[in-house]
Motif scaffolding. Structure first.
Motif, PDB file in Angstrom:
ATOM      1  N   UNK A  13       2.102  -0.540  -1.850  1.00  0.00           N
ATOM      2  CA  UNK A  13       1.903   0.072  -0.541  1.00  0.00           C
ATOM      3  C   UNK A  13       3.183   0.595   0.076  1.00  0.00           C
ATOM      4  N   UNK A  14       4.312   0.084  -0.401  1.00  0.00           N
ATOM      5  CA  UNK A  14       5.602   0.508   0.144  1.00  0.00           C
ATOM      6  C   UNK A  14       6.381   1.393  -0.829  1.00  0.00           C
ATOM      7  N   UNK A  15       5.772   1.677  -1.969  1.00  0.00           N
ATOM      8  CA  UNK A  15       6.390   2.586  -2.950  1.00  0.00           C
ATOM      9  C   UNK A  15       5.532   3.841  -3.095  1.00  0.00           C
ATOM     10  N   UNK A  16       4.393   3.724  -3.783  1.00  0.00           N
ATOM     11  CA  UNK A  16       3.533   4.885  -4.010  1.00  0.00           C
ATOM     12  C   UNK A  16       2.948   5.440  -2.711  1.00  0.00           C
ATOM     13  N   UNK A  17       2.566   4.565  -1.791  1.00  0.00           N
ATOM     14  CA  UNK A  17       1.905   5.025  -0.556  1.00  0.00           C
ATOM     15  C   UNK A  17       2.850   5.734   0.403  1.00  0.00           C
ATOM     16  N   UNK A  18       4.148   5.595   0.179  1.00  0.00           N
ATOM     17  CA  UNK A  18       5.151   6.269   1.021  1.00  0.00           C
ATOM     18  C   UNK A  18       6.050   7.182   0.191  1.00  0.00           C
ATOM     19  N   UNK A  19       5.542   7.601  -0.954  1.00  0.00           N
ATOM     20  CA  UNK A  19       6.370   8.337  -1.918  1.00  0.00           C
ATOM     21  C   UNK A  19       6.969   9.613  -1.344  1.00  0.00           C
ATOM     22  N   UNK A  20       6.233  10.344  -0.519  1.00  0.00           N
ATOM     23  CA  UNK A  20       6.736  11.621  -0.004  1.00  0.00           C
ATOM     24  C   UNK A  20       7.969  11.440   0.879  1.00  0.00           C
ATOM     25  N   UNK A  21       8.088  10.282   1.533  1.00  0.00           N
ATOM     26  CA  UNK A  21       9.269  10.027   2.375  1.00  0.00           C
ATOM     27  C   UNK A  21      10.521   9.884   1.519  1.00  0.00           C
ATOM     28  N   UNK A  22      10.385   9.218   0.387  1.00  0.00           N
ATOM     29  CA  UNK A  22      11.532   9.079  -0.515  1.00  0.00           C
ATOM     30  C   UNK A  22      11.871  10.429  -1.154  1.00  0.00           C
ATOM     31  N   UNK A  23      10.830  11.166  -1.541  1.00  0.00           N
ATOM     32  CA  UNK A  23      11.046  12.468  -2.179  1.00  0.00           C
ATOM     33  C   UNK A  23      11.730  13.442  -1.232  1.00  0.00           C
ATOM     34  N   UNK A  24      11.286  13.483   0.029  1.00  0.00           N
ATOM     35  CA  UNK A  24      11.876  14.431   0.975  1.00  0.00           C
ATOM     36  C   UNK A  24      13.346  14.092   1.223  1.00  0.00           C
ATOM     37  N   UNK A  25      13.668  12.809   1.233  1.00  0.00           N
ATOM     38  CA  UNK A  25      15.072  12.411   1.409  1.00  0.00           C
ATOM     39  C   UNK A  25      15.917  12.897   0.236  1.00  0.00           C
ATOM     40  N   UNK A  26      15.458  12.637  -0.980  1.00  0.00           N
ATOM     41  CA  UNK A  26      16.241  13.006  -2.167  1.00  0.00           C
ATOM     42  C   UNK A  26      16.375  14.532  -2.303  1.00  0.00           C
TER      43      UNK A  26
END
Length: 422
Positions: free
Chosen positions: A78-91
């Motif tokens: 829930x804190x990895x796949x479910x929020x994936x776009x937040x990590x992607x947008x940062x990178x």
């Protein structure tokens, strides 16, 4: 076997395109940012493996243990796949800002704010994260590019608050980011509002509807064949094929994989074939060109040069690194290797595609770590033992394809060694 004229023609055609792709800041930033998100996808996939194991077993003590502890075992998803776009947008934003020589993390953090505004849905005073996972990955690309371009424009035109040099750098950077941050927030709110008013849907949903034709096209056999063909062709001419072509296909493949994982976790149908895991665990297993069989042929070769290179390259090939073969044999610009290396993998790709679409082999439901031995990654990706059989069959097939061309190359090498000895 003289293909020098053909090589020259292709080089004239390919080099300008390859250079354009490699130098295009936005494409490279998208590729780098998406690939940087893969470790998070891997962790999220691992968290969902207990669910897959439970589905495989069906019953028994292990099944009961997993079922009773499933909430804990899959909690991190829930804190990895479910929020994936937040990590992607940062990178993605971080990569693009570095290409513009924008210092600090403010642009990347602002991109997260923009992504939340565009993709977050507030209902009954609570933030819904429905579009912050895989379904928000293409929105993440838009958010990152808009954010960094606004920062770049503001700093280029001196539209920011500049404090005296005596002020600590951290304080100065914070104030300098205020104007581009405010502009980005205004732009994001405007886009979100316009999307709701015109289409009646949130921006990620509207964007996915707009991109639907392109997204569905990338998950077809023709698209897979084009990707593999261009990758192999670029490698043959000494250009790093995956590095160049992945700038175009990686965002789609990673989004497909993340969607498959999310659907599998939710008990929904898994429909995508072209994932990052499929590319490296099956289509490019043991390296571009599926060269493990060629490597084994070289190890047993009577030609000393081929045998030496084969022995050096064997262990790396088992873990998907076949550069020793590509540059040492060499495969690149080698007329004997052109047909099997460039066209052989197309046959393997077609077989893989039909194996999965027919239901003979399971679809990708996880994204395993890279550089795994043949078959291991395929099994972890599908949780289907038949995927291992598929990998073995493809490697045997590729060995048969390489064999006659290898024998011609070996005969040529033996002739050269004989001449040198005389």
């Amino acid at each position: 076997m003289n293909i020098s004229k053909f090589q020259e023609t292709l080089m004239k055609f390919l080099m300008p395109i390859a250079n354009k792709v490699e130098q295009q800041k936005h494409l490279q930033a998208i590729k780098d940012g998406m690939i940087a998100s893969i470790p998070i996808i891997v962790v999220g996939s691992i968290c969902l493996l207990p669910l897959g194991i439970m589905n495989l077993l069906g019953s028994g003590p292990v099944f009961d243990f997993i079922a009773s502890n499933l909430g804990v075992l899959t909690y991190a998803s829930g804190f990895t796949m479910d929020l994936l776009s937040l990590y992607a947008v940062y990178f993605i934003a971080k990569s693009l800002s570095e290409k513009y020589d924008l210092k600090g993390s403010q642009p990347a953090v602002t991109a997260i704010v923009v992504q939340l505004i565009l993709s977050g849905v507030i209902a009954d005073g609570a933030l819904s994260i429905g579009y912050l996972g895989a379904s928000g990955l293409f929105t993440a690309i838009v958010s990152a590019i808009i954010t960094v371009e606004v920062y770049h424009l503001c700093y280029k035109k001196n539209i920011y608050i500049k404090l005296p040099d005596s002020v600590p750098a951290m304080v100065g950077d914070s104030f300098a980011s205020l104007v581009p941050l405010c502009l980005n927030v205004i732009i994001a709110v405007a886009i979100a509002t316009i999307s709701l008013n015109l289409s009646g849907s949130v921006f990620p949903q509207a964007l996915m509807s707009f991109l639907a034709p392109a997204i569905s096209t990338m998950d077809t056999l023709p698209a897979l064949l084009i990707v593999v063909f261009l990758t192999q062709l670029l490698w043959f001419f000494g250009l790093h094929g995956p590095s160049i072509t992945s700038a175009v296909w990686a965002p789609f493949a990673i989004a497909y994989g993340a969607e498959n994982i999310a659907n599998y976790a939710a008990g929904l149908p898994v429909s995508h074939i072209f994932t990052f895991g499929l590319y490296y665990c099956i289509l490019q297993v043991t390296g571009s060109g599926l060269t493990l069989g060629l490597n084994l042929l070289m190890v047993r070769s009577k030609a000393k040069s081929l045998s030496s290179i084969g022995k050096v390259g064997l262990v790396p090939s088992l873990f998907g690194i076949n550069e020793p073969l590509i540059f040492g044999t060499p495969i690149l610009l080698n007329p004997f290797m052109f047909i099997p290396f460039v066209f052989g993998p197309l046959i393997a790709t077609a077989i893989t595609y039909f194996s999965m679409t027919s239901g003979l082999v399971g679809m990708p439901i996880a994204n395993p770590p890279g550089f795994l031995p043949p078959g291991v990654g395929a099994f972890l990706m599908t949780l289907d033992w038949k995927a291992v059989v598929l990998v073995v069959a493809l490697l045997i097939l590729m060995t048969l394809i390489y064999y006659p061309f290898f024998k011609m190359m070996e005969a040529d090498e033996l002739k050269k060694e004989s001449e040198n000895n005389n």
